[in-house]
Design a protein around this motif. Structure first.
Motif, PDB file in Angstrom:
ATOM      1  N   THR A   7       0.846  -1.201   0.000  1.00 10.33           N
ATOM      2  CA  THR A   7       0.000   0.000   0.000  1.00 10.33           C
ATOM      3  C   THR A   7       0.880   1.250   0.000  1.00 10.33           C
ATOM      4  O   THR A   7       0.749   2.107   0.854  1.00 10.33           O
ATOM      5  CB  THR A   7      -0.934  -0.013   1.225  1.00 10.33           C
TER       6      THR A   7
ATOM      7  N   SER B 115       1.087   3.674  -2.277  1.00 12.52           N
ATOM      8  CA  SER B 115       0.568   4.899  -2.891  1.00 12.52           C
ATOM      9  C   SER B 115      -0.933   4.992  -2.638  1.00 12.52           C
ATOM     10  O   SER B 115      -1.552   4.046  -2.176  1.00 12.52           O
ATOM     11  CB  SER B 115       0.821   4.889  -4.403  1.00 12.52           C
ATOM     12  N   LEU B 116      -1.508   6.134  -2.950  1.00  9.15           N
ATOM     13  CA  LEU B 116      -2.945   6.311  -2.749  1.00  9.15           C
ATOM     14  C   LEU B 116      -3.772   5.468  -3.711  1.00  9.15           C
ATOM     15  O   LEU B 116      -4.987   5.373  -3.566  1.00  9.15           O
ATOM     16  CB  LEU B 116      -3.321   7.784  -2.861  1.00  9.15           C
ATOM     17  N   THR B 117      -3.124   4.842  -4.685  1.00 13.41           N
ATOM     18  CA  THR B 117      -3.817   3.895  -5.548  1.00 13.41           C
ATOM     19  C   THR B 117      -4.193   2.646  -4.756  1.00 13.41           C
ATOM     20  O   THR B 117      -5.233   2.042  -4.978  1.00 13.41           O
ATOM     21  CB  THR B 117      -2.918   3.495  -6.741  1.00 13.41           C
ATOM     22  N   ASP B 118      -3.344   2.286  -3.799  1.00 19.04           N
ATOM     23  CA  ASP B 118      -3.535   1.061  -3.015  1.00 19.04           C
ATOM     24  C   ASP B 118      -3.953   1.320  -1.576  1.00 19.04           C
ATOM     25  O   ASP B 118      -4.473   0.430  -0.912  1.00 19.04           O
ATOM     26  CB  ASP B 118      -2.230   0.259  -2.984  1.00 19.04           C
TER      27      ASP B 118
ATOM     28  N   ALA C  21      -6.280   2.899   0.983  1.00 21.49           N
ATOM     29  CA  ALA C  21      -7.643   3.449   1.007  1.00 21.49           C
ATOM     30  C   ALA C  21      -7.762   4.574   2.032  1.00 21.49           C
ATOM     31  O   ALA C  21      -7.359   4.415   3.182  1.00 21.49           O
ATOM     32  CB  ALA C  21      -8.642   2.356   1.335  1.00 21.49           C
TER      33      ALA C  21
ATOM     34  N   ARG D 142     -13.314   8.971   1.172  1.00 20.87           N
ATOM     35  CA  ARG D 142     -13.680   9.975   0.170  1.00 20.87           C
ATOM     36  C   ARG D 142     -14.758  10.868   0.769  1.00 20.87           C
ATOM     37  O   ARG D 142     -15.296  10.571   1.829  1.00 20.87           O
ATOM     38  CB  ARG D 142     -14.226   9.283  -1.083  1.00 20.87           C
TER      39      ARG D 142
END
Length: 136
Positions: A50, A52-55, A57, A60
């Motif tokens: 995890t 990066s913010l791609t992985d 969570a 939102r």
């Protein structure tokens, strides 16, 4: 999903309530992330999964409920102007409040909550174990 959240914050003398609200709302969002989403995950070899913010969570805007803020104003006798810090109530209290709400909701099933974040997958696995949901 959290439906609503109420926070009382004492930051001493409030000069601009809108700024205080914004700080508190951001802190609550961060606390919700800590309780339900944010987790650093490593593989068996110790490689971070995890990174990066791609992985990784994070909550939102749609994940953050309506937040009602109650300002308390107890001026600090030890600072110029009577000011105190703000936002800690969101980052510190939110994970505990959410964990207690989950524990209360799961208590009739005899499910105990021992770790955060309580991700959707962890919650599903806990419910699966306690309610004998057939494995797919």
């Amino acid at each position: 999903m959290v439906d609503r959240y109420v926070v009382a914050e004492d930051c001493g003398r409030v000069i601009n309530p809108a700024i205080v609200d914004g700080q508190v709302h951001g802190a609550v969002a961060q606390g919700i992330g800590a309780a339900l989403y944010e987790e650093v995950v490593y593989d068996e070899a110790g490689q971070i999964l995890t990174a990066s913010l791609t992985d990784f969570a994070v909550p939102r805007a749609a994940d953050v409920p309506s937040i009602k803020t109650q300002h308390l104003e107890t001026e600090s006798p030890t600072t110029v102007g009577g000011f105190r810090g703000m936002g800690e109530g969101g980052t510190i209290a939110a994970p505990a409040a959410i964990a207690n709400a989950l524990a209360d909701a799961l208590a009739p099933l005899g499910a105990d909550l021992f770790e955060l974040p309580m991700t959707p997958e962890r919650l599903f696995r806990l419910l699966e174990k306690k309610t004998k949901i057939p494995k797919s």
